[in-house]
Design an enzyme around this catalytic site. Structure first.
Site, PDB file in Angstrom:
ATOM      1  N   CYS A 177     -26.658  10.810  -1.898  1.00  0.00           N
ATOM      2  CA  CYS A 177     -26.039   9.873  -3.198  1.00  0.00           C
ATOM      3  C   CYS A 177     -24.940  11.057  -4.003  1.00  0.00           C
ATOM      4  CB  CYS A 177     -26.735   9.510  -4.399  1.00  0.00           C
ATOM      5  SG  CYS A 177     -27.941  11.022  -5.287  1.00  0.00           S
TER       6      CYS A 177
ATOM      7  N   GLU B 249     -30.862   5.402 -11.939  1.00  0.00           N
ATOM      8  CA  GLU B 249     -29.409   6.652 -11.156  1.00  0.00           C
ATOM      9  C   GLU B 249     -29.270   5.474  -9.913  1.00  0.00           C
ATOM     10  OE1 GLU B 249     -30.623   9.583 -11.573  1.00  0.00           O
ATOM     11  OE2 GLU B 249     -31.619   9.934 -12.650  1.00  0.00           O
TER      12      GLU B 249
END
Ligand code: NAD
Length: 455
Positions: free
Chosen positions: A241, A207
């Site tokens: 993010c 991720e």
């Protein structure tokens, strides 16, 4: 106990088969839920100490409870073997796909949402019947301690273990053979993780981050667009993010949009965001230094103020930015929003497609055809139309990157899938044995030709 002994203990526990029992899994998910509920106050406080996170935003960390509730609700149906049709040439036979746990999972987390990004993958690992070892980020010191306390109080380390530490601990863990590695962090460390995993042929979920564009067309609801962009960019002081990394705005609306974003910043954080109780700080001086260097680009339209003592960087809008400026080279991961403009949507699409595939892509427009065009002509981990960041909160939507922004995904059912192996099972019966496949083959070629062409 060293890491190798810890893994041996997990292997022994896994081999007892206890984690495969649905009652055991449900019980552990409920224990985790209770532990989080009991630790809410401590989690909120720790995240505040690490990032000056306001209480409201600190509760984003606790939203992991929704993942647990969803897994508890659906686990029974997820673990059921799925029957599939066996073709006629298999007769007499039945076939099914049966999920099974992988074993011990290594979960390595980042500092920006330091509780949630540790625990949310753990939910999937438990639901799928695995053991796990967690390694929280050493940079979010206070949250790392709270997660460690909570996990150690709740689980035996032969089932779920946690090791605090930095790069050395991470690398010592990566040297061991796990059954799956789930990593959340930056692209460079992602490469290190994948290289280490390759030594044992361990599958990985990565991720990662990247530059998530936010494209704004002229046919929008201006006020909501401005608010949604400012909120998604400046929560957690841009250290998200999936925050919009940069704004790519249609030249027709740019001059109207910018003052609205400025007004939104002011309405959220007041005249001086440094005094706002709702505005976060940069995690450490290294990141503070890195970000202040990016302020030397273009023309600052709003913000730009910094305070090294408190690691404060004001919500900042920068205009007159070029694609080859430093601020456009790497993920910003801070409260700086560069603004670029385009005249034709095709031009914006071409710019995005010329760069690594982003984790998130935001597109603001009421026009369905344009929305379809964005979906068809660009590739990204996820897309959110007419808002930012909110896609993360939909448990039913798999979350993950594509290309440079990551490998694999999780959340909801996708988490269960990530931590399961789907085993194919073909079961033949003994009451009949058709001999068409056995040698000698003389006289059977026509049969196989016809059969193959009919498949
Ligand atoms: P990072 O890659 O620096 O660190 C992540 C983890 O890796 C930490 O636990 C750290 O101890 C460990 N680590 C660091 N260097 C290592 C090395 N050389 N070898 C082995 N392990 C090492 O990431 P970060 O700074 O904590 O987080 C920021 C990054 O994470 C950003 O790029 C952001 O976009 C990304 N991120 C992605 C997601 C997502 O869900 N896709 C979520 C949050 C953050």
């Amino acid at each position: 106990m060293n890491i190798n002994q810890l893994l041996q203990a997990q292997r022994q526990f896994f081999a007892t088969g206890q984690t495969k029992d649905i009652r055991f899994r449900l019980e552990q998910l409920k224990r985790l839920k209770q532990a989080i509920t009991d630790s809410q106050g401590a989690i909120v406080k720790a995240v505040n100490l690490d990032l000056n996170r306001p209480e409201f935003e600190a509760y984003f960390e606790i939203s992991t409870l929704a993942e647990i509730n969803y897994a508890i609700k659906h686990l029974k149906s997820w673990i059921k073997p799925q029957r599939v049709r066996a073709s006629i040439d298999q007769f007499p036979a039945s076939a099914q796909i049966q999920p099974e746990p992988l074993g011990s999972i290594l979960i390595i987390g980042p500092w920006n949402y330091p509780f949630q990004l540790m625990i949310s993958p753990l939910v999937g690992a438990i639901a799928a019947g695995n053991c796990a070892v967690l390694k929280p980020s050493e940079i979010a010191v206070h949250t790392s301690q709270i997660v460690t306390d909570m996990i150690q109080k709740t689980f035996d380390s032969s089932y779920i273990a946690i090791l605090e530490g930095g790069v050395e601990t991470s690398q010592a863990l990566l040297a061991e053979k796990f059954d799956h590695i789930f990593f959340t962090g930056g692209n460079k460390v992602g490469q290190i993780v994948m290289a280490a995993a390759a030594q044992h042929l361990t599958p990985v979920t990565l991720e990662l981050g990247g530059k998530s564009p936010c494209i704004v067309e002229s046919d929008i609801q201006l006020e909501y667009t401005a608010k949604r962009i400012a909120w998604g960019k400046f929560i957690n002081a841009g250290q998200t993010c999936i925050a919009p990394d940069y704004l790519l705005v249609n030249a027709q609306i740019k001059q109207e949009l910018i003052p609205r974003i400025q007004a939104s910043i002011q309405s959220f954080y007041g005249e001086n965001p440094e005094h706002s109780p709702d505005y976060c700080r940069i995690i450490n001086s290294g990141h503070f230094e890195r970000l202040t260097q990016l302020l030397h680009t273009g023309k600052i339209l709003a913000g730009g103020q910094t305070n090294p003592e408190t690691r404060y960087i004001a919500p900042t809008l920068i205009d007159q930015v070029a694609w080859d400026d430093p601020v456009m080279q790497e993920e910003i991961f801070g409260p700086i929003l560069p603004i670029l403009e385009y005249r034709d949507l095709g031009e914006a699409i071409a710019q995005i497609n010329a760069r690594p595939k982003p984790l998130a892509l935001y597109f603001f427009s009421k026009d369905r055809q344009k929305q379809q065009r964005i979906l068809q002509e660009t590739s990204s981990g996820g897309v959110c139309l007419n808002d930012t960041v909110m896609q993360f909160g939909v448990t039913q939507l798999p979350f993950g990157g594509v290309g440079a922004s990551g490998i694999g995904c999780y959340h909801g059912r996708a988490s269960f899938d990530t931590f399961s192996h789907y085993k194919s099972v073909l079961k033949k019966a003994f009451w009949l044995d058709l001999s068409w496949r056995y040698a000698p083959y003389q006289g059977k070629v026509g049969l196989i030709k016809r059969a193959i062409n009919r498949l």
